[in-house]
Design a protein around this motif. Sequence first.
Motif, PDB file in Angstrom:
ATOM      1  N   ILE A 260       0.837  -1.200   0.000  1.00 59.02           N
ATOM      2  CA  ILE A 260       0.000   0.000   0.000  1.00 59.02           C
ATOM      3  C   ILE A 260       0.871   1.249   0.000  1.00 59.02           C
ATOM      4  O   ILE A 260       0.637   2.200  -0.753  1.00 59.02           O
ATOM      5  N   ALA A 261       1.902   1.253   0.839  1.00 57.77           N
ATOM      6  CA  ALA A 261       2.821   2.393   0.887  1.00 57.77           C
ATOM      7  C   ALA A 261       3.552   2.553  -0.440  1.00 57.77           C
ATOM      8  O   ALA A 261       3.750   3.678  -0.916  1.00 57.77           O
TER       9      ALA A 261
ATOM     10  N   SER B  15       1.310   4.347  -3.030  1.00 57.52           N
ATOM     11  CA  SER B  15       1.218   5.803  -2.924  1.00 57.52           C
ATOM     12  C   SER B  15       2.540   6.460  -3.303  1.00 57.52           C
ATOM     13  O   SER B  15       2.561   7.539  -3.889  1.00 57.52           O
TER      14      SER B  15
ATOM     15  N   LYS C  82       2.611   6.565  -7.027  1.00 56.61           N
ATOM     16  CA  LYS C  82       1.732   7.617  -7.536  1.00 56.61           C
ATOM     17  C   LYS C  82       2.471   8.958  -7.566  1.00 56.61           C
ATOM     18  O   LYS C  82       2.391   9.695  -8.557  1.00 56.61           O
ATOM     19  N   LYS C  83       3.204   9.267  -6.514  1.00 56.50           N
ATOM     20  CA  LYS C  83       3.962  10.524  -6.470  1.00 56.50           C
ATOM     21  C   LYS C  83       5.039  10.539  -7.552  1.00 56.50           C
ATOM     22  O   LYS C  83       5.276  11.571  -8.192  1.00 56.50           O
TER      23      LYS C  83
END
Length: 85
Positions: free
Chosen positions: A9-10, A13, A16-17
């Motif tokens: 999950i980390a 994200s 995504k950045k």
Amino acid sequence: LLAGIPLAIAAGSAQKKWLEAIENRIAVTSRMLGAMKAIKMIGLTDLVSTTISSLREQEIRASGLFRLYTVFNITLCMDIPLSPS
């Protein structure tokens, strides 16, 4: 397996950045290439080059966390004994 879920999950994200940084650099580069004649006429080629290089450095920094999470995730998923049998 349970440790891999929060890590994945980390990593998502963080990825995504990183992808947002890539998209930003490509959009700016595309706009600058479209205006290259004007940029050369005004004499802003050094500024444009510096700006694009700066965006690339930001992109590389943004990728660091995702790459780190990926290494951790691969390490967790490996089924190799750490001690000799």
